[in-house]
Design a protein around this motif. Structure first.
Motif, PDB file in Angstrom:
ATOM      1  N   THR A 124       0.847  -1.188   0.000  1.00  0.00           N
ATOM      2  CA  THR A 124       0.000   0.000   0.000  1.00  0.00           C
ATOM      3  C   THR A 124       0.888   1.245   0.000  1.00  0.00           C
ATOM      4  OG1 THR A 124      -0.076   0.076   2.428  1.00  0.00           O
ATOM      5  CG2 THR A 124      -1.748  -1.260   1.288  1.00  0.00           C
ATOM      6  N   PRO A 125       0.306   2.421  -0.279  1.00  0.00           N
ATOM      7  CA  PRO A 125       1.114   3.660  -0.204  1.00  0.00           C
ATOM      8  C   PRO A 125       1.747   3.889   1.165  1.00  0.00           C
ATOM      9  CG  PRO A 125      -0.938   4.069  -1.365  1.00  0.00           C
ATOM     10  CD  PRO A 125      -1.028   2.674  -0.822  1.00  0.00           C
ATOM     11  N   GLU A 126       1.166   3.296   2.209  1.00  0.00           N
ATOM     12  CA  GLU A 126       1.729   3.444   3.554  1.00  0.00           C
ATOM     13  C   GLU A 126       2.863   2.451   3.812  1.00  0.00           C
ATOM     14  OE1 GLU A 126      -1.513   3.022   2.952  1.00  0.00           O
ATOM     15  OE2 GLU A 126      -2.092   5.142   3.108  1.00  0.00           O
ATOM     16  N   GLY A 127       3.152   1.585   2.832  1.00  0.00           N
ATOM     17  CA  GLY A 127       4.230   0.621   2.989  1.00  0.00           C
ATOM     18  C   GLY A 127       3.815  -0.687   3.613  1.00  0.00           C
ATOM     19  N   GLU A 128       2.515  -0.925   3.737  1.00  0.00           N
ATOM     20  CA  GLU A 128       2.023  -2.167   4.345  1.00  0.00           C
ATOM     21  C   GLU A 128       1.816  -3.221   3.266  1.00  0.00           C
ATOM     22  OE1 GLU A 128      -1.831  -3.748   6.953  1.00  0.00           O
ATOM     23  OE2 GLU A 128      -1.759  -1.704   6.166  1.00  0.00           O
TER      24      GLU A 128
END
Length: 211
Positions: free
Chosen positions: A16-20
């Motif tokens: 994801t854009p959050e790095g998850e």
């Protein structure tokens, strides 16, 4: 509500854009052909029939050949009706995955679960078995144990969890998030797992309202 048919390709994970890292199912959705548009005047209800997947002409019944010929398309493997179809369509139109799915939407996915054949109570219902192998219990580890009462009611109640055929059922998983749509490859990535084996047909229903 709109929907589309697809083929389950398998599972993977994306960031994801959050790095998850998120596990997701890859589905080849469409293109689907509109093979019938039902109306209240003719059929008594409104619905749109979509067809997906190629099928050999020699394996298709003659009435279905005529049905597909009316829509000016080749024989298809799967036919499904969708009520309250949001997208305005006509007979013979092609529905792409980008027409009914967008990233961030929540959809329901319908599929046929993997068939597991005749299974015992441990695999089918999660029983723990009779227990330890002491006190003469040498062959009861995966058995159901006692299943009924004594002289009253002198029978086994219906619906008792016992061994039997497992899997191969129609399963609906609700509110799965669409992570990504790749229109040029007819792919949609859906968060989580989707019922069914690889290459099985699935139905994607979304809840997009008419604006």
């Amino acid at each position: 509500m709109s929907g589309i048919l697809g083929k389950k390709i398998g599972m993977t994970s994306i960031f994801t854009p959050e790095g998850e890292s998120v596990a997701c199912t890859v589905i080849e959705a469409g293109p689907c052909v509109v093979t019938q548009v039902k109306s209240i005047e003719v059929d008594g209800y409104e619905a749109v029939q979509l067809a997906f997947g190629e099928k050999k002409e020699k394996n298709t019944a003659k009435p279905l050949l005529g049905h597909f010929k009316k829509a000016n398309t080749t024989p298809k493997r799967k036919l499904v009706e969708f009520k309250d179809f949001v997208v305005k369509v006509s007979l013979g139109d092609t529905i792409q995955v980008g027409d009914v799915c967008e990233a961030g939407e929540f959809v329901d996915v319908v599929g046929t679960s993997k068939g597991k054949g005749f299974q015992g109570v441990v695999k089918r219902h999660g029983f723990s078995g009779v227990g330890a192998g002491t006190h003469g219990q040498h062959n009861r580890q995966r058995h159901p144990g006692s299943i009924g009462a004594c002289s009253f009611p002198a029978r086994v109640f219906k619906g008792l969890r016992m061994a039997g055929r497992t899997g191969g059922n129609r399963v609906t998983v609700q509110n799965l998030r669409v992570l990504r749509v790749i229109p040029e490859k007819n792919l949609v990535l859906i968060s989580g797992s989707v019922p069914g084996a690889k290459n099985s047909i699935v139905i994607i229903d979304n809840h997009r309202e008419i604006i």
